[in-house]
Design a protein around this motif. Structure first.
Motif, PDB file in Angstrom:
ATOM      1  N   GLY A   1       0.810  -1.213   0.000  1.00  0.00           N
ATOM      2  CA  GLY A   1       0.000   0.000   0.000  1.00  0.00           C
ATOM      3  C   GLY A   1       0.839   1.256   0.000  1.00  0.00           C
ATOM      4  N   LEU A   2       1.910   1.253   0.809  1.00  0.00           N
ATOM      5  CA  LEU A   2       2.796   2.414   0.861  1.00  0.00           C
ATOM      6  C   LEU A   2       3.550   2.593  -0.456  1.00  0.00           C
TER       7      LEU A   2
ATOM      8  N   ALA B   1      13.051   7.855   9.577  1.00  0.00           N
ATOM      9  CA  ALA B   1      12.423   7.309   8.365  1.00  0.00           C
ATOM     10  C   ALA B   1      11.126   8.040   8.054  1.00  0.00           C
ATOM     11  N   VAL B   2      10.334   8.310   9.091  1.00  0.00           N
ATOM     12  CA  VAL B   2       9.060   8.994   8.875  1.00  0.00           C
ATOM     13  C   VAL B   2       9.285  10.426   8.404  1.00  0.00           C
ATOM     14  N   PHE B   3      10.245  11.133   9.008  1.00  0.00           N
ATOM     15  CA  PHE B   3      10.523  12.495   8.558  1.00  0.00           C
ATOM     16  C   PHE B   3      10.907  12.508   7.075  1.00  0.00           C
ATOM     17  N   ARG B   4      11.662  11.538   6.640  1.00  0.00           N
ATOM     18  CA  ARG B   4      12.017  11.466   5.218  1.00  0.00           C
ATOM     19  C   ARG B   4      10.773  11.223   4.353  1.00  0.00           C
ATOM     20  N   ILE B   5       9.859  10.406   4.861  1.00  0.00           N
ATOM     21  CA  ILE B   5       8.616  10.172   4.126  1.00  0.00           C
ATOM     22  C   ILE B   5       7.807  11.466   4.028  1.00  0.00           C
ATOM     23  N   LEU B   6       7.796  12.243   5.104  1.00  0.00           N
ATOM     24  CA  LEU B   6       7.084  13.522   5.080  1.00  0.00           C
ATOM     25  C   LEU B   6       7.767  14.514   4.146  1.00  0.00           C
ATOM     26  N   GLN B   7       9.091  14.471   4.095  1.00  0.00           N
ATOM     27  CA  GLN B   7       9.803  15.308   3.124  1.00  0.00           C
ATOM     28  C   GLN B   7       9.374  14.932   1.704  1.00  0.00           C
ATOM     29  N   TRP B   8       9.338  13.639   1.437  1.00  0.00           N
ATOM     30  CA  TRP B   8       8.921  13.168   0.114  1.00  0.00           C
ATOM     31  C   TRP B   8       7.475  13.582  -0.174  1.00  0.00           C
ATOM     32  N   ALA B   9       6.616  13.500   0.838  1.00  0.00           N
ATOM     33  CA  ALA B   9       5.196  13.809   0.647  1.00  0.00           C
ATOM     34  C   ALA B   9       4.970  15.265   0.278  1.00  0.00           C
TER      35      ALA B   9
ATOM     36  N   GLY C   1       3.490   5.562  -3.888  1.00  0.00           N
ATOM     37  CA  GLY C   1       4.655   6.242  -4.445  1.00  0.00           C
ATOM     38  C   GLY C   1       5.790   6.467  -3.474  1.00  0.00           C
ATOM     39  N   ILE C   2       5.626   6.050  -2.220  1.00  0.00           N
ATOM     40  CA  ILE C   2       6.696   6.243  -1.242  1.00  0.00           C
ATOM     41  C   ILE C   2       7.905   5.406  -1.655  1.00  0.00           C
ATOM     42  N   PRO C   3       9.094   5.994  -1.701  1.00  0.00           N
ATOM     43  CA  PRO C   3      10.287   5.253  -2.126  1.00  0.00           C
ATOM     44  C   PRO C   3      10.494   3.966  -1.328  1.00  0.00           C
ATOM     45  N   ALA C   4      10.879   2.911  -2.036  1.00  0.00           N
ATOM     46  CA  ALA C   4      10.994   1.591  -1.431  1.00  0.00           C
ATOM     47  C   ALA C   4      11.970   1.564  -0.262  1.00  0.00           C
ATOM     48  N   GLU C   5      13.097   2.298  -0.383  1.00  0.00           N
ATOM     49  CA  GLU C   5      14.084   2.251   0.693  1.00  0.00           C
ATOM     50  C   GLU C   5      13.546   2.884   1.977  1.00  0.00           C
ATOM     51  N   LEU C   6      12.641   3.853   1.834  1.00  0.00           N
ATOM     52  CA  LEU C   6      12.046   4.466   3.032  1.00  0.00           C
ATOM     53  C   LEU C   6      11.016   3.549   3.660  1.00  0.00           C
ATOM     54  N   VAL C   7      10.244   2.851   2.847  1.00  0.00           N
ATOM     55  CA  VAL C   7       9.271   1.886   3.368  1.00  0.00           C
ATOM     56  C   VAL C   7      10.004   0.780   4.127  1.00  0.00           C
TER      57      VAL C   7
ATOM     58  N   ALA D   1       7.634  17.478  -0.921  1.00  0.00           N
ATOM     59  CA  ALA D   1       8.545  18.040  -1.923  1.00  0.00           C
ATOM     60  C   ALA D   1       8.989  17.029  -2.973  1.00  0.00           C
ATOM     61  N   GLU D   2       8.553  15.773  -2.822  1.00  0.00           N
ATOM     62  CA  GLU D   2       8.955  14.687  -3.725  1.00  0.00           C
ATOM     63  C   GLU D   2      10.470  14.512  -3.783  1.00  0.00           C
ATOM     64  N   GLN D   3      11.119  14.891  -2.709  1.00  0.00           N
ATOM     65  CA  GLN D   3      12.538  14.609  -2.523  1.00  0.00           C
ATOM     66  C   GLN D   3      12.798  14.550  -1.025  1.00  0.00           C
ATOM     67  N   TYR D   4      13.908  13.910  -0.649  1.00  0.00           N
ATOM     68  CA  TYR D   4      14.169  13.734   0.783  1.00  0.00           C
ATOM     69  C   TYR D   4      15.670  13.601   1.010  1.00  0.00           C
ATOM     70  N   THR D   5      16.073  13.812   2.272  1.00  0.00           N
ATOM     71  CA  THR D   5      17.471  13.658   2.655  1.00  0.00           C
ATOM     72  C   THR D   5      17.875  12.201   2.496  1.00  0.00           C
ATOM     73  N   ALA D   6      18.921  11.956   1.765  1.00  0.00           N
ATOM     74  CA  ALA D   6      19.339  10.578   1.490  1.00  0.00           C
ATOM     75  C   ALA D   6      19.646   9.829   2.777  1.00  0.00           C
ATOM     76  N   LEU D   7      19.323   8.532   2.781  1.00  0.00           N
ATOM     77  CA  LEU D   7      19.689   7.693   3.914  1.00  0.00           C
ATOM     78  C   LEU D   7      21.207   7.724   4.093  1.00  0.00           C
ATOM     79  N   GLY D   8      21.639   7.836   5.327  1.00  0.00           N
ATOM     80  CA  GLY D   8      23.065   7.941   5.600  1.00  0.00           C
ATOM     81  C   GLY D   8      23.534   9.362   5.756  1.00  0.00           C
ATOM     82  N   ARG D   9      22.733  10.325   5.278  1.00  0.00           N
ATOM     83  CA  ARG D   9      23.068  11.733   5.464  1.00  0.00           C
ATOM     84  C   ARG D   9      22.273  12.299   6.633  1.00  0.00           C
TER      85      ARG D   9
END
Length: 255
Positions: free
Chosen positions: A11-12, A54-62, A16-22, A64-72
């Motif tokens: 569902g996530l 992880a959730v904050f990155r999902i909210l960034q994506w929601a 459209g939520i990026p797979a690595e964030l899910v 702006a359709e972009q997010y802080t890369a994992l590891g940064r």
């Protein structure tokens, strides 16, 4: 991965939520719950922060359709909250979820979890607060992105939590309870593990230890009389009181 895990994940992803964030979201949630059930409380708070990131990155994506890369390193919590409140129209994304994540961060960073006061262990207090808020956040994401009602989202999360029971190990679908328990607690653990799916009398008898089987109906009647379970058609399901009883008495702990 269980069917329920797959349903939430799919569902996530379909939203459209990026797979690595899910993946990061669900791993952090499951790890915190496993450690919580094992009474390993400090890592629950650490994983709560991982979950929040992880959730904050999902909210960034929601928004702006972009997010802080994992590891940064993410921006500060204050900066992210200010960005979200100005960028989103959905109140959950603007306010409710970020404020809940802020609480999780604060419990981790600003509480002296090693300090005992008035006979109350703040490790237990704080870890309980963290995991319950994590459950709410995940249920809210499921409600928004899996296109289900709040009630259905809650049931999905309860089941996701219930199936992650370290005290049970499955062998070709057979749930082995890894602890010697009295018959009533043995049944409660099995029903907690099954969640809203429940179990039939035949299933419970098959899963019970041999000495428990002859009196299974009596055991179930006693639990029903105490409002710890409910017979829903032909399936026994834990009530909220039953779930609370299992968690409060720490019946799920392997040792």
């Amino acid at each position: 991965m269980t069917t329920l895990d797959s349903r939430i994940r799919e569902g996530l992803l379909e939203a459209g939520i990026p797979a690595e964030l899910v993946t990061e979201l669900l791993i952090a949630f499951a790890e915190a719950k496993r450690r919580f059930y094992r009474n390993d409380l400090r890592p629950s708070e650490i994983e709560g922060a991982r979950f929040s990131e992880a959730v904050f990155r999902i909210l960034q994506w929601a928004t702006a359709e972009q997010y802080t890369a994992l590891g940064r390193t993410l921006p500060s919590v204050d900066a992210m909250m200010n960005t979200l409140i100005n960028a989103a129209s959905n109140d959950s994304i603007r306010m409710h979820i970020p404020r809940t994540l802020r609480l999780i961060y604060d419990v981790r960073n600003k509480r002296d979890v090693a300090h005992l006061s008035d006979g109350i262990d703040p490790n237990q207090q704080d870890a309980t607060l963290v995991v319950r808020n994590m459950e709410w956040v995940l249920a809210e994401l499921v409600r928004m992105y899996n296109n289900v009602t709040a009630a259905v989202a809650h049931t999905m999360i309860v089941d996701l939590v219930s199936k992650d029971v370290p005290l049970i190990q499955e062998f070709d679908g057979f749930p082995r309870v890894l602890k010697q328990l009295r018959a009533s607690d043995h049944v409660l653990v099995l029903l907690y593990w099954r969640g809203s799916q429940g179990a039939t009398l035949d299933e419970l008898q098959a899963w019970a230890r041999a000495p428990m089987r002859a009196n299974m109906k009596r055991t179930l009647k006693s639990l029903n009389d105490r409002d710890l379970l409910h017979l829903n058609h032909d399936r026994y399901v834990l009530t909220h009181l039953g779930e609370d009883d299992v968690e409060t008495r720490k019946v799920l702990e392997p040792q």
